[in-house]
Design a protein around this motif. Sequence first.
Motif, PDB file in Angstrom:
ATOM      1  N   ALA A  78      50.776  40.200  30.053  1.00 28.57           N
ATOM      2  CA  ALA A  78      52.003  40.162  30.864  1.00 28.57           C
ATOM      3  C   ALA A  78      52.681  38.810  30.752  1.00 28.57           C
ATOM      4  O   ALA A  78      53.911  38.728  30.651  1.00 28.57           O
ATOM      5  N   ALA A  79      51.895  37.745  30.758  1.00 33.16           N
ATOM      6  CA  ALA A  79      52.470  36.401  30.609  1.00 33.16           C
ATOM      7  C   ALA A  79      53.173  36.257  29.265  1.00 33.16           C
ATOM      8  O   ALA A  79      54.227  35.638  29.157  1.00 33.16           O
ATOM      9  N   LEU A  80      52.585  36.837  28.227  1.00 30.90           N
ATOM     10  CA  LEU A  80      53.168  36.739  26.891  1.00 30.90           C
ATOM     11  C   LEU A  80      54.525  37.437  26.808  1.00 30.90           C
ATOM     12  O   LEU A  80      55.441  36.951  26.141  1.00 30.90           O
ATOM     13  N   PHE A  81      54.676  38.552  27.531  1.00 37.36           N
ATOM     14  CA  PHE A  81      55.923  39.316  27.462  1.00 37.36           C
ATOM     15  C   PHE A  81      56.911  38.970  28.574  1.00 37.36           C
ATOM     16  O   PHE A  81      58.041  39.465  28.554  1.00 37.36           O
ATOM     17  N   HIS A  82      56.534  38.117  29.521  1.00 37.06           N
ATOM     18  CA  HIS A  82      57.333  38.007  30.744  1.00 37.06           C
ATOM     19  C   HIS A  82      58.757  37.530  30.507  1.00 37.06           C
ATOM     20  O   HIS A  82      59.674  37.948  31.203  1.00 37.06           O
ATOM     21  N   ASP A  83      58.991  36.666  29.525  1.00 34.72           N
ATOM     22  CA  ASP A  83      60.351  36.160  29.269  1.00 34.72           C
ATOM     23  C   ASP A  83      60.895  36.595  27.921  1.00 34.72           C
ATOM     24  O   ASP A  83      61.829  35.976  27.402  1.00 34.72           O
ATOM     25  N   ILE A  84      60.372  37.652  27.360  1.00 41.17           N
ATOM     26  CA  ILE A  84      60.809  38.060  26.026  1.00 41.17           C
ATOM     27  C   ILE A  84      62.289  38.418  26.000  1.00 41.17           C
ATOM     28  O   ILE A  84      62.973  38.235  24.991  1.00 41.17           O
ATOM     29  N   ALA A  85      62.829  38.893  27.123  1.00 40.52           N
ATOM     30  CA  ALA A  85      64.241  39.286  27.172  1.00 40.52           C
ATOM     31  C   ALA A  85      65.125  38.206  27.790  1.00 40.52           C
ATOM     32  O   ALA A  85      66.300  38.451  28.073  1.00 40.52           O
ATOM     33  N   LYS A  86      64.584  37.021  27.969  1.00 35.85           N
ATOM     34  CA  LYS A  86      65.315  35.946  28.663  1.00 35.85           C
ATOM     35  C   LYS A  86      66.587  35.540  27.932  1.00 35.85           C
ATOM     36  O   LYS A  86      67.561  35.136  28.559  1.00 35.85           O
ATOM     37  N   ALA A  95      63.660  40.555  33.712  1.00 38.13           N
ATOM     38  CA  ALA A  95      62.288  40.976  33.971  1.00 38.13           C
ATOM     39  C   ALA A  95      62.115  42.461  33.671  1.00 38.13           C
ATOM     40  O   ALA A  95      61.159  42.877  32.996  1.00 38.13           O
ATOM     41  N   GLU A  96      63.043  43.271  34.159  1.00 40.65           N
ATOM     42  CA  GLU A  96      62.972  44.716  33.904  1.00 40.65           C
ATOM     43  C   GLU A  96      63.125  45.019  32.417  1.00 40.65           C
ATOM     44  O   GLU A  96      62.439  45.890  31.872  1.00 40.65           O
ATOM     45  N   GLU A  97      64.024  44.291  31.753  1.00 43.37           N
ATOM     46  CA  GLU A  97      64.214  44.508  30.323  1.00 43.37           C
ATOM     47  C   GLU A  97      62.968  44.078  29.549  1.00 43.37           C
ATOM     48  O   GLU A  97      62.566  44.728  28.581  1.00 43.37           O
ATOM     49  N   GLY A  98      62.346  42.983  29.993  1.00 41.99           N
ATOM     50  CA  GLY A  98      61.112  42.547  29.354  1.00 41.99           C
ATOM     51  C   GLY A  98      60.007  43.583  29.498  1.00 41.99           C
ATOM     52  O   GLY A  98      59.223  43.816  28.562  1.00 41.99           O
ATOM     53  N   ALA A  99      59.932  44.218  30.660  1.00 40.46           N
ATOM     54  CA  ALA A  99      58.940  45.267  30.881  1.00 40.46           C
ATOM     55  C   ALA A  99      59.189  46.452  29.951  1.00 40.46           C
ATOM     56  O   ALA A  99      58.240  47.068  29.436  1.00 40.46           O
ATOM     57  N   ARG A 100      60.468  46.764  29.715  1.00 45.34           N
ATOM     58  CA  ARG A 100      60.801  47.870  28.812  1.00 45.34           C
ATOM     59  C   ARG A 100      60.333  47.557  27.396  1.00 45.34           C
ATOM     60  O   ARG A 100      59.731  48.408  26.717  1.00 45.34           O
ATOM     61  N   VAL A 101      60.593  46.319  26.939  1.00 45.32           N
ATOM     62  CA  VAL A 101      60.180  45.918  25.587  1.00 45.32           C
ATOM     63  C   VAL A 101      58.654  45.925  25.476  1.00 45.32           C
ATOM     64  O   VAL A 101      58.086  46.388  24.475  1.00 45.32           O
ATOM     65  N   SER A 122      54.186  46.446  34.923  1.00 43.80           N
ATOM     66  CA  SER A 122      54.478  46.196  36.330  1.00 43.80           C
ATOM     67  C   SER A 122      54.528  44.700  36.619  1.00 43.80           C
ATOM     68  O   SER A 122      55.420  44.222  37.332  1.00 43.80           O
ATOM     69  N   SER A 123      53.592  43.950  36.043  1.00 45.14           N
ATOM     70  CA  SER A 123      53.581  42.500  36.251  1.00 45.14           C
ATOM     71  C   SER A 123      54.809  41.842  35.634  1.00 45.14           C
ATOM     72  O   SER A 123      55.416  40.948  36.232  1.00 45.14           O
ATOM     73  N   VAL A 124      55.170  42.274  34.434  1.00 44.44           N
ATOM     74  CA  VAL A 124      56.366  41.718  33.785  1.00 44.44           C
ATOM     75  C   VAL A 124      57.608  42.012  34.627  1.00 44.44           C
ATOM     76  O   VAL A 124      58.437  41.131  34.882  1.00 44.44           O
ATOM     77  N   ALA A 125      57.737  43.237  35.081  1.00 45.03           N
ATOM     78  CA  ALA A 125      58.912  43.650  35.861  1.00 45.03           C
ATOM     79  C   ALA A 125      59.023  42.896  37.171  1.00 45.03           C
ATOM     80  O   ALA A 125      60.131  42.637  37.656  1.00 45.03           O
ATOM     81  N   ASP A 126      57.879  42.506  37.747  1.00 52.48           N
ATOM     82  CA  ASP A 126      57.877  41.873  39.065  1.00 52.48           C
ATOM     83  C   ASP A 126      57.738  40.358  39.026  1.00 52.48           C
ATOM     84  O   ASP A 126      57.609  39.729  40.075  1.00 52.48           O
ATOM     85  N   HIS A 127      57.784  39.744  37.830  1.00 53.37           N
ATOM     86  CA  HIS A 127      57.473  38.315  37.770  1.00 53.37           C
ATOM     87  C   HIS A 127      58.571  37.429  38.368  1.00 53.37           C
ATOM     88  O   HIS A 127      58.332  36.240  38.599  1.00 53.37           O
TER      89      HIS A 127
END
Length: 227
Positions: A78-86, A95-101, A122-127
Amino acid sequence: MGVEIKESRVTDEEFEEMAAFVFEYLAASVENEDEGGRMRWYPWHSADYRHNHILNVVDLAEEIAKREGADVDVTRVAALFHDIAKLDAEQDVHAEEGARVAREYLETRGEYPPSFVDAVCSSVADHSYQGDLTDLPLETRCLIEADLLDKVGANGTALMLLRMGYEARTHMDAAEMVERVLERGRDAADRVQSDTAEGIAHRRLKRVKWFREWLSEEVAGMDEFDS
């Protein structure tokens, strides 16, 4: 008596492949945006900076998760993907877009259990959650704490001083900028919940206070921020 079958874990090789994907995604986000896109002139808009921040958060989140008894695999992925859509989504939906990716990647590039994928996403979406961290699963809490702590301490001070140059400030503004890091650190220390995160926050705050003391000793006019 039944035998518990544990879900598959993420191997180091798989994690490295995820990290490479995340960097490639960030780089493509910058390349594909229109000229002069969102905050493009700031160095932390770059793929290199964002990826470095993500890796910092991975290390911190993994440390907190191990000490607090959280699921380390869920937390670090989750940490690795948390800002992928930043870099390609608006702040309020990144955050929601990162969860989708993350879900698309995990469901198409491996055989990860659905419960694992759901927990990561869920963790990515809620970070970016701004409420009480005790309302969240432990893995999400570890991620948020790590995200808060990355910009506290030596790293936060270096980033703030770099920002001075981009804002055409002089070294005489350093005390003000360092005070901002301290304020952010105090806010982070107040918000985190785990003993591990609190310990990291206080250690990092000490480093900033030491730097502020050195500034006060060596640069005239800095002592107005002493407290």
